[in-house]
Write a protein that holds these residues in place. Structure first.
Motif, PDB file in Angstrom:
ATOM      1  N   SER A   9      10.222   6.158 -10.126  1.00 43.30           N
ATOM      2  CA  SER A   9       9.028   5.327 -10.085  1.00 43.30           C
ATOM      3  C   SER A   9       9.416   3.898 -10.451  1.00 43.30           C
ATOM      4  O   SER A   9      10.396   3.666 -11.151  1.00 43.30           O
ATOM      5  CB  SER A   9       7.956   5.856 -11.036  1.00 43.30           C
ATOM      6  N   TYR A  10       8.631   2.957  -9.959  1.00 40.56           N
ATOM      7  CA  TYR A  10       8.870   1.535 -10.192  1.00 40.56           C
ATOM      8  C   TYR A  10       7.570   0.886 -10.635  1.00 40.56           C
ATOM      9  O   TYR A  10       6.532   1.059  -9.986  1.00 40.56           O
ATOM     10  CB  TYR A  10       9.364   0.851  -8.905  1.00 40.56           C
ATOM     11  N   ASN A  11       7.618   0.169 -11.748  1.00 34.24           N
ATOM     12  CA  ASN A  11       6.469  -0.587 -12.228  1.00 34.24           C
ATOM     13  C   ASN A  11       6.567  -1.992 -11.651  1.00 34.24           C
ATOM     14  O   ASN A  11       7.520  -2.716 -11.925  1.00 34.24           O
ATOM     15  CB  ASN A  11       6.461  -0.654 -13.752  1.00 34.24           C
ATOM     16  N   CYS A  12       5.583  -2.381 -10.855  1.00 33.74           N
ATOM     17  CA  CYS A  12       5.619  -3.648 -10.130  1.00 33.74           C
ATOM     18  C   CYS A  12       4.441  -4.514 -10.560  1.00 33.74           C
ATOM     19  O   CYS A  12       3.287  -4.095 -10.436  1.00 33.74           O
ATOM     20  CB  CYS A  12       5.538  -3.401  -8.638  1.00 33.74           C
ATOM     21  N   LYS A  13       4.722  -5.700 -11.059  1.00 33.77           N
ATOM     22  CA  LYS A  13       3.665  -6.606 -11.496  1.00 33.77           C
ATOM     23  C   LYS A  13       3.314  -7.556 -10.358  1.00 33.77           C
ATOM     24  O   LYS A  13       4.184  -8.215  -9.786  1.00 33.77           O
ATOM     25  CB  LYS A  13       4.107  -7.398 -12.724  1.00 33.77           C
ATOM     26  N   ASN A  14       2.026  -7.633 -10.036  1.00 32.43           N
ATOM     27  CA  ASN A  14       1.541  -8.520  -8.994  1.00 32.43           C
ATOM     28  C   ASN A  14       1.367  -9.936  -9.544  1.00 32.43           C
ATOM     29  O   ASN A  14       1.343 -10.149 -10.757  1.00 32.43           O
ATOM     30  CB  ASN A  14       0.213  -8.009  -8.434  1.00 32.43           C
ATOM     31  N   ARG A  15       1.223 -10.890  -8.665  1.00 33.17           N
ATOM     32  CA  ARG A  15       1.083 -12.291  -9.089  1.00 33.17           C
ATOM     33  C   ARG A  15      -0.201 -12.543  -9.867  1.00 33.17           C
ATOM     34  O   ARG A  15      -0.263 -13.444 -10.688  1.00 33.17           O
ATOM     35  CB  ARG A  15       1.141 -13.198  -7.870  1.00 33.17           C
ATOM     36  N   ASP A  16      -1.235 -11.741  -9.611  1.00 36.17           N
ATOM     37  CA  ASP A  16      -2.503 -11.928 -10.333  1.00 36.17           C
ATOM     38  C   ASP A  16      -2.520 -11.222 -11.689  1.00 36.17           C
ATOM     39  O   ASP A  16      -3.515 -11.227 -12.392  1.00 36.17           O
ATOM     40  CB  ASP A  16      -3.676 -11.465  -9.481  1.00 36.17           C
ATOM     41  N   GLY A  17      -1.401 -10.588 -12.066  1.00 34.00           N
ATOM     42  CA  GLY A  17      -1.297  -9.929 -13.364  1.00 34.00           C
ATOM     43  C   GLY A  17      -1.566  -8.433 -13.334  1.00 34.00           C
ATOM     44  O   GLY A  17      -1.346  -7.752 -14.322  1.00 34.00           O
ATOM     45  N   SER A  18      -2.042  -7.919 -12.214  1.00 36.58           N
ATOM     46  CA  SER A  18      -2.288  -6.476 -12.107  1.00 36.58           C
ATOM     47  C   SER A  18      -0.979  -5.746 -11.811  1.00 36.58           C
ATOM     48  O   SER A  18       0.033  -6.361 -11.499  1.00 36.58           O
ATOM     49  CB  SER A  18      -3.316  -6.196 -11.001  1.00 36.58           C
ATOM     50  N   TRP A  19      -1.016  -4.421 -11.915  1.00 36.82           N
ATOM     51  CA  TRP A  19       0.180  -3.608 -11.728  1.00 36.82           C
ATOM     52  C   TRP A  19       0.023  -2.693 -10.523  1.00 36.82           C
ATOM     53  O   TRP A  19      -1.063  -2.196 -10.243  1.00 36.82           O
ATOM     54  CB  TRP A  19       0.440  -2.748 -12.962  1.00 36.82           C
ATOM     55  N   THR A  20       1.129  -2.468  -9.851  1.00 38.08           N
ATOM     56  CA  THR A  20       1.213  -1.493  -8.772  1.00 38.08           C
ATOM     57  C   THR A  20       2.367  -0.555  -9.101  1.00 38.08           C
ATOM     58  O   THR A  20       3.411  -0.994  -9.581  1.00 38.08           O
ATOM     59  CB  THR A  20       1.485  -2.192  -7.420  1.00 38.08           C
ATOM     60  N   LEU A  21       2.171   0.715  -8.856  1.00 40.01           N
ATOM     61  CA  LEU A  21       3.229   1.702  -9.060  1.00 40.01           C
ATOM     62  C   LEU A  21       3.772   2.097  -7.696  1.00 40.01           C
ATOM     63  O   LEU A  21       3.007   2.362  -6.768  1.00 40.01           O
ATOM     64  CB  LEU A  21       2.674   2.935  -9.764  1.00 40.01           C
ATOM     65  N   MET A  22       5.093   2.108  -7.565  1.00 37.56           N
ATOM     66  CA  MET A  22       5.720   2.552  -6.329  1.00 37.56           C
ATOM     67  C   MET A  22       6.681   3.682  -6.664  1.00 37.56           C
ATOM     68  O   MET A  22       7.273   3.707  -7.744  1.00 37.56           O
ATOM     69  CB  MET A  22       6.427   1.403  -5.625  1.00 37.56           C
ATOM     70  N   PHE A  23       6.796   4.620  -5.740  1.00 39.54           N
ATOM     71  CA  PHE A  23       7.582   5.820  -5.977  1.00 39.54           C
ATOM     72  C   PHE A  23       8.531   6.078  -4.818  1.00 39.54           C
ATOM     73  O   PHE A  23       8.199   5.793  -3.665  1.00 39.54           O
ATOM     74  CB  PHE A  23       6.673   7.039  -6.131  1.00 39.54           C
ATOM     75  N   ILE A  24       9.697   6.623  -5.134  1.00 42.25           N
ATOM     76  CA  ILE A  24      10.622   7.129  -4.131  1.00 42.25           C
ATOM     77  C   ILE A  24      10.809   8.614  -4.421  1.00 42.25           C
ATOM     78  O   ILE A  24      11.222   8.987  -5.513  1.00 42.25           O
ATOM     79  CB  ILE A  24      11.986   6.407  -4.168  1.00 42.25           C
ATOM     80  N   ARG A  25      10.451   9.413  -3.444  1.00 44.82           N
ATOM     81  CA  ARG A  25      10.518  10.867  -3.597  1.00 44.82           C
ATOM     82  C   ARG A  25      11.495  11.431  -2.569  1.00 44.82           C
ATOM     83  O   ARG A  25      11.405  11.094  -1.395  1.00 44.82           O
ATOM     84  CB  ARG A  25       9.126  11.445  -3.368  1.00 44.82           C
ATOM     85  N   GLU A  26      12.409  12.259  -3.007  1.00 40.30           N
ATOM     86  CA  GLU A  26      13.377  12.895  -2.111  1.00 40.30           C
ATOM     87  C   GLU A  26      12.759  14.169  -1.531  1.00 40.30           C
ATOM     88  O   GLU A  26      12.290  15.029  -2.280  1.00 40.30           O
ATOM     89  CB  GLU A  26      14.641  13.241  -2.895  1.00 40.30           C
ATOM     90  N   GLU A  27      12.759  14.272  -0.208  1.00 40.65           N
ATOM     91  CA  GLU A  27      12.205  15.447   0.467  1.00 40.65           C
ATOM     92  C   GLU A  27      13.257  16.019   1.416  1.00 40.65           C
ATOM     93  O   GLU A  27      14.012  15.277   2.026  1.00 40.65           O
ATOM     94  CB  GLU A  27      10.959  15.073   1.284  1.00 40.65           C
ATOM     95  N   THR A  28      13.293  17.310   1.539  1.00 39.00           N
ATOM     96  CA  THR A  28      14.200  17.971   2.463  1.00 39.00           C
ATOM     97  C   THR A  28      13.427  18.409   3.706  1.00 39.00           C
ATOM     98  O   THR A  28      12.368  19.033   3.584  1.00 39.00           O
ATOM     99  CB  THR A  28      14.838  19.205   1.801  1.00 39.00           C
ATOM    100  N   ILE A  29      13.944  18.036   4.871  1.00 38.66           N
ATOM    101  CA  ILE A  29      13.269  18.437   6.109  1.00 38.66           C
ATOM    102  C   ILE A  29      14.179  19.336   6.917  1.00 38.66           C
ATOM    103  O   ILE A  29      15.365  19.362   6.750  1.00 38.66           O
ATOM    104  CB  ILE A  29      12.829  17.232   6.953  1.00 38.66           C
TER     105      ILE A  29
END
Length: 70
Positions: free
Chosen positions: A50-70
């Motif tokens: 997971s990545y904690n990402c701060k926006n320019r307006d001060g709010s936060w966005t969470l981004m995730f990288i999930r490994e999946e097997t296909i």
């Protein structure tokens, strides 16, 4: 069986949305770093970052990288 890396995004306590799917973890991280170069990485468990990402307006966005097997 191939592995892919799914990138998703969410606001805290909000729904999670798919962003893209990449063939390598490095390419998936580049997607996040393109919008949020100062994102803070937090590895919760194997195959999930997971990545904690701060926006320019001060709010936060969470981004995730999930490994999946296909």
């Amino acid at each position: 069986m191939a592995k892919v890396y799914v990138v998703t995004k969410a606001v805290p306590m909000g729904p999670e949305h798919y962003v893209t799917v990449k063939a390598s973890k490095k390419d998936a991280e580049k997607v996040i770093r393109a919008d949020y170069p100062n994102a803070r990485k937090d590895s919760l468990r194997s195959g999930f970052d997971s990545y904690n990402c701060k926006n320019r307006d001060g709010s936060w966005t969470l981004m995730f990288i999930r490994e999946e097997t296909i």
